[in-house]
Design a protein around this motif. Sequence first.
Motif, PDB file in Angstrom:
ATOM      1  N   ILE A 108      26.956  16.429   1.087  1.00 33.07           N
ATOM      2  CA  ILE A 108      26.957  14.966   1.216  1.00 33.07           C
ATOM      3  C   ILE A 108      28.335  14.480   1.665  1.00 33.07           C
ATOM      4  CG2 ILE A 108      26.831  12.793  -0.060  1.00 33.07           C
ATOM      5  CD1 ILE A 108      24.694  14.152  -1.842  1.00 33.07           C
ATOM      6  N   ALA A 109      29.381  14.959   0.998  1.00 33.51           N
ATOM      7  CA  ALA A 109      30.736  14.522   1.327  1.00 33.51           C
ATOM      8  C   ALA A 109      31.082  14.846   2.779  1.00 33.51           C
ATOM      9  CB  ALA A 109      31.741  15.179   0.385  1.00 33.51           C
ATOM     10  N   LEU A 110      30.765  16.056   3.200  1.00 36.55           N
ATOM     11  CA  LEU A 110      31.051  16.433   4.589  1.00 36.55           C
ATOM     12  C   LEU A 110      30.166  15.674   5.563  1.00 36.55           C
ATOM     13  CD1 LEU A 110      31.530  20.262   4.021  1.00 36.55           C
ATOM     14  CD2 LEU A 110      33.297  18.619   4.689  1.00 36.55           C
ATOM     15  N   GLY A 111      28.963  15.328   5.120  1.00 37.95           N
ATOM     16  CA  GLY A 111      28.085  14.507   5.943  1.00 37.95           C
ATOM     17  C   GLY A 111      28.668  13.116   6.164  1.00 37.95           C
ATOM     18  N   ILE A 112      29.273  12.551   5.113  1.00 38.54           N
ATOM     19  CA  ILE A 112      29.929  11.242   5.241  1.00 38.54           C
ATOM     20  C   ILE A 112      31.102  11.338   6.215  1.00 38.54           C
ATOM     21  CG2 ILE A 112      31.245   9.466   4.015  1.00 38.54           C
ATOM     22  CD1 ILE A 112      29.605  10.181   1.509  1.00 38.54           C
ATOM     23  N   VAL A 113      31.869  12.409   6.095  1.00 40.48           N
ATOM     24  CA  VAL A 113      33.002  12.608   7.001  1.00 40.48           C
ATOM     25  C   VAL A 113      32.516  12.665   8.446  1.00 40.48           C
ATOM     26  CG1 VAL A 113      34.839  14.176   7.713  1.00 40.48           C
ATOM     27  CG2 VAL A 113      34.383  13.842   5.286  1.00 40.48           C
ATOM     28  N   ARG A 114      31.512  13.487   8.697  1.00 41.45           N
ATOM     29  CA  ARG A 114      31.015  13.646  10.067  1.00 41.45           C
ATOM     30  C   ARG A 114      30.487  12.318  10.608  1.00 41.45           C
ATOM     31  NH1 ARG A 114      26.281  17.745  12.436  1.00 41.45           N
ATOM     32  NH2 ARG A 114      25.675  16.376  14.149  1.00 41.45           N
TER      33      ARG A 114
END
Length: 280
Positions: A108-114
């Motif tokens: 989720i966190a990396l999805g927000i970053v992307r």
Amino acid sequence: MKMSEEVAFGKWLTELRRHFHKYPELGYQEIKTSQKIREILTELGVPFIYPVAETGVVAFLKARSDGPVRAFRTDMDALPIEEQNNVSYRSRHQGIMHACGHDGHMAIALGIVRKLVELKWTEKGRGKILFIFQPAEEGGAGAARMLESGALEDENVEAIYAFHLNPGLDLGKVGVAKDVSNAASDMFEIKVVGTGGHGAHPHVATDVILTTADVITKTHHIVSRSINALDSAVVSVGSVHAGSAPNVLPSEAVIAGTIRTFREEVRKHIQDTMKEICSG
């Protein structure tokens, strides 16, 4: 976002979560987990600080325009549990499993970053966003270590958003807590020591099994009998180990479990009561 882009993004998230699930690591041992996170941040062109608290990572996006500083926090470590699920992305590390959803949290966190990178947030947004990838959430005081590292000292963070998977919510829905959503967690271990003996002659031994059962029963009565019904609290015993043969009375038993509370007064009362139970 076009449908094809949504599908591709969803597939990327799923593959990422399953990768983390396949290769779980315990607290402060998240070496390859941290490496994967840093690889993705590098691919997205997002700067980061590493190592923080041994294996932690702090990434950041800074917009051209001034504004508030906010942060998203996720945990990274897994649990010492043998996975029983029969799926293609089953844990490859014997005795270790992402059983608390941290694989999903990282995705989720990396999805927000992307998504922020793709939306060109640094050009259109305001302020700064930190992404905190914390080790050792399952014991080990990873959050405290992250703060003690000084990585956030120069950042005037106004709010930190943490998230947790909740299978009770319908697919596609996100819940937001207005107040406290998760309880404080304490672990406990009680060792009961006596005199071992033969099962046929309990009168010449000290039966630690019987004492252990009594301690567990009294411990489970704490919340229902001594905590105000308007206060939420949980005391759970998750592990009991004693003996190795059916006809031998062991000389030692170990009880381990968890305490969950929302108020410090309740937390202290439970701890004090457990000490009283153990002291007889």
